[in-house]
Motif scaffolding. Structure first.
Motif, PDB file in Angstrom:
ATOM      1  N   TRP A 165      15.569  -2.968   8.498  1.00  0.00           N
ATOM      2  CA  TRP A 165      14.177  -3.185   8.115  1.00  0.00           C
ATOM      3  C   TRP A 165      13.788  -2.332   6.905  1.00  0.00           C
ATOM      4  O   TRP A 165      13.066  -2.782   6.026  1.00  0.00           O
ATOM      5  CB  TRP A 165      13.222  -2.935   9.280  1.00  0.00           C
ATOM      6  CG  TRP A 165      13.213  -4.085  10.238  1.00  0.00           C
ATOM      7  CD1 TRP A 165      13.623  -4.094  11.528  1.00  0.00           C
ATOM      8  CD2 TRP A 165      12.779  -5.418   9.957  1.00  0.00           C
ATOM      9  NE1 TRP A 165      13.494  -5.350  12.071  1.00  0.00           N
ATOM     10  CE2 TRP A 165      12.969  -6.189  11.115  1.00  0.00           C
ATOM     11  CE3 TRP A 165      12.265  -6.065   8.834  1.00  0.00           C
ATOM     12  CZ2 TRP A 165      12.655  -7.534  11.207  1.00  0.00           C
ATOM     13  CZ3 TRP A 165      11.959  -7.415   8.923  1.00  0.00           C
ATOM     14  CH2 TRP A 165      12.153  -8.142  10.100  1.00  0.00           C
ATOM     15  N   LEU A 166      14.266  -1.127   6.835  1.00  0.00           N
ATOM     16  CA  LEU A 166      13.995  -0.286   5.667  1.00  0.00           C
ATOM     17  C   LEU A 166      14.627  -0.895   4.414  1.00  0.00           C
ATOM     18  O   LEU A 166      14.036  -0.870   3.330  1.00  0.00           O
ATOM     19  CB  LEU A 166      14.516   1.136   5.883  1.00  0.00           C
ATOM     20  CG  LEU A 166      13.692   2.013   6.838  1.00  0.00           C
ATOM     21  CD1 LEU A 166      14.397   3.341   7.080  1.00  0.00           C
ATOM     22  CD2 LEU A 166      12.298   2.231   6.293  1.00  0.00           C
TER      23      LEU A 166
ATOM     24  N   ALA B 124      12.458  -3.822   3.347  1.00  0.00           N
ATOM     25  CA  ALA B 124      11.235  -3.309   2.715  1.00  0.00           C
ATOM     26  C   ALA B 124      11.518  -2.804   1.301  1.00  0.00           C
ATOM     27  O   ALA B 124      10.745  -3.051   0.373  1.00  0.00           O
ATOM     28  CB  ALA B 124      10.633  -2.198   3.572  1.00  0.00           C
TER      29      ALA B 124
ATOM     30  N   ALA C  59      11.923  -5.751  -0.997  1.00  0.00           N
ATOM     31  CA  ALA C  59      10.626  -6.382  -1.261  1.00  0.00           C
ATOM     32  C   ALA C  59       9.821  -5.563  -2.268  1.00  0.00           C
ATOM     33  O   ALA C  59       9.201  -6.118  -3.185  1.00  0.00           O
ATOM     34  CB  ALA C  59       9.842  -6.549   0.037  1.00  0.00           C
ATOM     35  N   LEU C  60       9.819  -4.250  -2.130  1.00  0.00           N
ATOM     36  CA  LEU C  60       9.095  -3.394  -3.074  1.00  0.00           C
ATOM     37  C   LEU C  60       9.694  -3.479  -4.464  1.00  0.00           C
ATOM     38  O   LEU C  60       8.976  -3.532  -5.468  1.00  0.00           O
ATOM     39  CB  LEU C  60       9.089  -1.943  -2.588  1.00  0.00           C
ATOM     40  CG  LEU C  60       8.165  -1.639  -1.417  1.00  0.00           C
ATOM     41  CD1 LEU C  60       8.384  -0.214  -0.921  1.00  0.00           C
ATOM     42  CD2 LEU C  60       6.712  -1.838  -1.810  1.00  0.00           C
TER      43      LEU C  60
END
Length: 184
Positions: free
Chosen positions: A21-22, A25, A28-29
């Protein structure tokens, strides 16, 4: 009978799901940052006095009062009742005018990329952001202006024809007997 090969699933190690999940993320960033960096520069238009009605388009010609300043406040150009075809000015000026209404007064910040970029233009240094105070007095389409020009030319031709008559002749009157009629 066809047999499907079975592959045993391995248990997920403790904390591995959090790492997945990190990672999602972070991707995505990063994608958002790249998309933000790819956005074209924008013109900032602040309304001082609101106008009314329609806004000009890229195909219009605008009549404006304006004052252009450098970041240090030095005025590099100004004009009263100046005529600007929107398609023939720097992109930032066009984008700003497209956001204005007749009779309105505006403060406009144009980034250098939408002004003159890395080129020196008179007393404007390369890579300089510009500030304008603009009052949009009026605007017309090119077709309206061309139609008005044709009408003015026709009026001038009519005036020239009237003034080109024989001395003492009044337009529309016949010359005295024995004299040739005036030629236009």
């Amino acid at each position: 009978m066809t047999e499907i090969t079975r592959v045993p699933l391995q248990p997920i190690a403790k904390g591995a799901l959090t790492k997945v999940w990190l990672g999602v993320a972070a991707i995505a960033l990063a994608a958002g940052g790249i998309a933000w960096a790819a956005l074209p520069p924008a013109v900032d238009v602040e309304t001082i006095t609101p106008g009314a009605g329609d806004m000009p388009t890229r195909d219009d010609v605008a009549l404006v009062n304006y004052k252009g300043s450098l970041p240090d406040g030095k005025v590099f150009d100004e004009g009263k009742q100046a005529i600007f075809p929107l398609s023939e000015v720097v992109p930032g000026f066009t984008k700003a005018l497209e956001q204005m209404q007749r009779g309105g007064k505006y403060k406009v910040e144009i980034p250098s990329e939408l002004a003159y970029g890395d080129k020196q233009m008179g007393e404007i240094p390369p890579n300089t952001d510009l500030t304008f105070e603009i009052e949009l007095l009026d605007f017309k389409s090119r077709q309206e202006i061309e139609q008005q020009q044709r009408m003015m030319q026709q009026l001038q031709q009519m005036q020239m024809q009237g003034a080109g008559g024989a001395a003492g002749a009044v337009p529309g009157e016949m010359p005295p007997p024995g004299e040739a009629p005036a030629q236009p």
